[in-house]
Design a protein around this motif. Structure first.
Motif, PDB file in Angstrom:
ATOM      1  N   LYS A  90       5.172  -4.673   6.584  1.00 52.37           N
ATOM      2  CA  LYS A  90       4.582  -3.329   6.672  1.00 52.37           C
ATOM      3  C   LYS A  90       3.265  -3.373   7.444  1.00 52.37           C
ATOM      4  O   LYS A  90       2.953  -2.468   8.222  1.00 52.37           O
ATOM      5  CB  LYS A  90       4.375  -2.758   5.263  1.00 52.37           C
ATOM      6  CG  LYS A  90       3.679  -1.422   5.217  1.00 52.37           C
ATOM      7  CD  LYS A  90       4.518  -0.336   5.859  1.00 52.37           C
ATOM      8  CE  LYS A  90       3.815   1.009   5.761  1.00 52.37           C
ATOM      9  NZ  LYS A  90       4.521   2.050   6.466  1.00 52.37           N
ATOM     10  N   LYS A  91       2.489  -4.430   7.246  1.00 47.61           N
ATOM     11  CA  LYS A  91       1.211  -4.579   7.956  1.00 47.61           C
ATOM     12  C   LYS A  91       1.428  -4.879   9.439  1.00 47.61           C
ATOM     13  O   LYS A  91       0.712  -4.371  10.286  1.00 47.61           O
ATOM     14  CB  LYS A  91       0.368  -5.697   7.335  1.00 47.61           C
ATOM     15  CG  LYS A  91      -0.042  -5.457   5.913  1.00 47.61           C
ATOM     16  CD  LYS A  91      -1.086  -4.389   5.840  1.00 47.61           C
ATOM     17  CE  LYS A  91      -1.560  -4.249   4.410  1.00 47.61           C
ATOM     18  NZ  LYS A  91      -2.303  -3.042   4.188  1.00 47.61           N
TER      19      LYS A  91
ATOM     20  N   LYS B 192       4.504  -4.553  11.342  1.00 46.46           N
ATOM     21  CA  LYS B 192       5.381  -3.602  12.029  1.00 46.46           C
ATOM     22  C   LYS B 192       5.649  -2.419  11.092  1.00 46.46           C
ATOM     23  O   LYS B 192       6.726  -2.303  10.508  1.00 46.46           O
ATOM     24  CB  LYS B 192       6.679  -4.316  12.396  1.00 46.46           C
ATOM     25  CG  LYS B 192       7.510  -3.634  13.391  1.00 46.46           C
ATOM     26  CD  LYS B 192       7.310  -4.263  14.742  1.00 46.46           C
ATOM     27  CE  LYS B 192       8.406  -3.774  15.658  1.00 46.46           C
ATOM     28  NZ  LYS B 192       7.912  -3.374  16.926  1.00 46.46           N
ATOM     29  N   PRO B 193       4.691  -1.510  10.923  1.00 53.07           N
ATOM     30  CA  PRO B 193       4.802  -0.451   9.913  1.00 53.07           C
ATOM     31  C   PRO B 193       5.984   0.504  10.103  1.00 53.07           C
ATOM     32  O   PRO B 193       6.461   1.079   9.130  1.00 53.07           O
ATOM     33  CB  PRO B 193       3.477   0.306  10.023  1.00 53.07           C
ATOM     34  CG  PRO B 193       2.797  -0.189  11.222  1.00 53.07           C
ATOM     35  CD  PRO B 193       3.437  -1.458  11.647  1.00 53.07           C
ATOM     36  N   GLU B 194       6.483   0.662  11.321  1.00 57.88           N
ATOM     37  CA  GLU B 194       7.584   1.599  11.527  1.00 57.88           C
ATOM     38  C   GLU B 194       8.907   1.110  10.937  1.00 57.88           C
ATOM     39  O   GLU B 194       9.832   1.892  10.750  1.00 57.88           O
ATOM     40  CB  GLU B 194       7.763   1.924  13.015  1.00 57.88           C
ATOM     41  CG  GLU B 194       8.098   0.737  13.885  1.00 57.88           C
ATOM     42  CD  GLU B 194       6.885  -0.023  14.417  1.00 57.88           C
ATOM     43  OE1 GLU B 194       7.107  -0.934  15.222  1.00 57.88           O
ATOM     44  OE2 GLU B 194       5.740   0.260  14.029  1.00 57.88           O
TER      45      GLU B 194
ATOM     46  N   VAL C 296       9.215  -0.186   7.835  1.00 59.34           N
ATOM     47  CA  VAL C 296       9.199   0.051   6.394  1.00 59.34           C
ATOM     48  C   VAL C 296       8.851   1.520   6.142  1.00 59.34           C
ATOM     49  O   VAL C 296       7.733   1.937   6.387  1.00 59.34           O
ATOM     50  CB  VAL C 296       8.183  -0.878   5.692  1.00 59.34           C
ATOM     51  CG1 VAL C 296       8.202  -0.666   4.194  1.00 59.34           C
ATOM     52  CG2 VAL C 296       8.481  -2.329   6.031  1.00 59.34           C
TER      53      VAL C 296
ATOM     54  N   LYS D 153       4.567   4.886   2.955  1.00 55.69           N
ATOM     55  CA  LYS D 153       3.177   4.959   3.421  1.00 55.69           C
ATOM     56  C   LYS D 153       2.432   3.680   3.087  1.00 55.69           C
ATOM     57  O   LYS D 153       1.680   3.155   3.892  1.00 55.69           O
ATOM     58  CB  LYS D 153       2.476   6.163   2.802  1.00 55.69           C
ATOM     59  CG  LYS D 153       2.989   7.474   3.329  1.00 55.69           C
ATOM     60  CD  LYS D 153       2.315   8.640   2.673  1.00 55.69           C
ATOM     61  CE  LYS D 153       2.965   9.927   3.172  1.00 55.69           C
ATOM     62  NZ  LYS D 153       2.527  11.085   2.419  1.00 55.69           N
ATOM     63  N   GLN D 154       2.636   3.180   1.885  1.00 52.80           N
ATOM     64  CA  GLN D 154       2.045   1.909   1.450  1.00 52.80           C
ATOM     65  C   GLN D 154       3.119   1.114   0.733  1.00 52.80           C
ATOM     66  O   GLN D 154       3.895   1.664  -0.038  1.00 52.80           O
ATOM     67  CB  GLN D 154       0.868   2.143   0.499  1.00 52.80           C
ATOM     68  CG  GLN D 154      -0.317   2.782   1.150  1.00 52.80           C
ATOM     69  CD  GLN D 154      -1.455   2.916   0.142  1.00 52.80           C
ATOM     70  OE1 GLN D 154      -1.245   3.046  -1.048  1.00 52.80           O
ATOM     71  NE2 GLN D 154      -2.669   2.889   0.649  1.00 52.80           N
ATOM     72  N   TYR D 155       3.123  -0.180   1.001  1.00 55.31           N
ATOM     73  CA  TYR D 155       4.083  -1.042   0.316  1.00 55.31           C
ATOM     74  C   TYR D 155       3.309  -1.951  -0.630  1.00 55.31           C
ATOM     75  O   TYR D 155       2.356  -2.605  -0.223  1.00 55.31           O
ATOM     76  CB  TYR D 155       4.895  -1.880   1.320  1.00 55.31           C
ATOM     77  CG  TYR D 155       6.118  -2.478   0.684  1.00 55.31           C
ATOM     78  CD1 TYR D 155       7.317  -1.795   0.690  1.00 55.31           C
ATOM     79  CD2 TYR D 155       6.063  -3.707   0.037  1.00 55.31           C
ATOM     80  CE1 TYR D 155       8.438  -2.330   0.080  1.00 55.31           C
ATOM     81  CE2 TYR D 155       7.179  -4.235  -0.568  1.00 55.31           C
ATOM     82  CZ  TYR D 155       8.356  -3.546  -0.546  1.00 55.31           C
ATOM     83  OH  TYR D 155       9.462  -4.068  -1.163  1.00 55.31           O
TER      84      TYR D 155
END
Length: 132
Positions: free
Chosen positions: A106-107, A109-111, A113, A116-118
């Motif tokens: 997520k940190k 490659k955020p797109e 996952v 908004k936050q994992y």
């Protein structure tokens, strides 16, 4: 999300994103499962472990997660928070084991996952992406 019941909130779930998220989560647990099976020196057990690791994400998505979500939803009606007790050991190894990798994904490659936050560790059997 521990109080979320998909049976009563079925129309709030974004199913495509939920399936993708849980599939990724199952794929990310594979390094943990590989670590458990590497100690075996038998060729037959390594072949069966390899087969299990290839099939695990699909098996988790199609069989394990729906059954555990249903069982947990039913248990919550009768037991409340005590429904977590039998699920925690399963969650730690076979489900939440990949969460640190998902957190890093997520940190990086955020797109990939769809949250908004994992969380670094999540003991929920399945994570749901909701419409807001």
């Amino acid at each position: 999300m521990s109080n979320f019941n998909p049976l009563t909130n079925f129309n709030r779930v974004r199913w495509k994103e939920t399936l993708w998220l849980n599939f990724l989560r199952a794929v990310c647990v594979l390094p943990v499962l590989i670590g458990f099976t590497i100690v075996s020196e038998s060729t037959d057990s390594m072949i069966s472990a390899l087969y299990f690791m290839i099939m695990y994400p699909f098996f988790y998505l199609i069989v394990i997660a729906p059954i555990l979500v249903l069982v947990r939803a039913i248990w919550i009606v009768f037991l409340g928070r005590l429904a977590w007790i039998p699920i925690i050991p399963i969650s730690l190894i076979f489900i939440a084991g990949g969460d640190p990798i998902m957190f890093l994904l997520k940190k990086i490659k955020p797109e990939l996952v769809p949250l908004k936050q994992y969380p670094f560790i999540c003991l929920d059997v399945a994570m749901f992406v909701l419409k807001d």
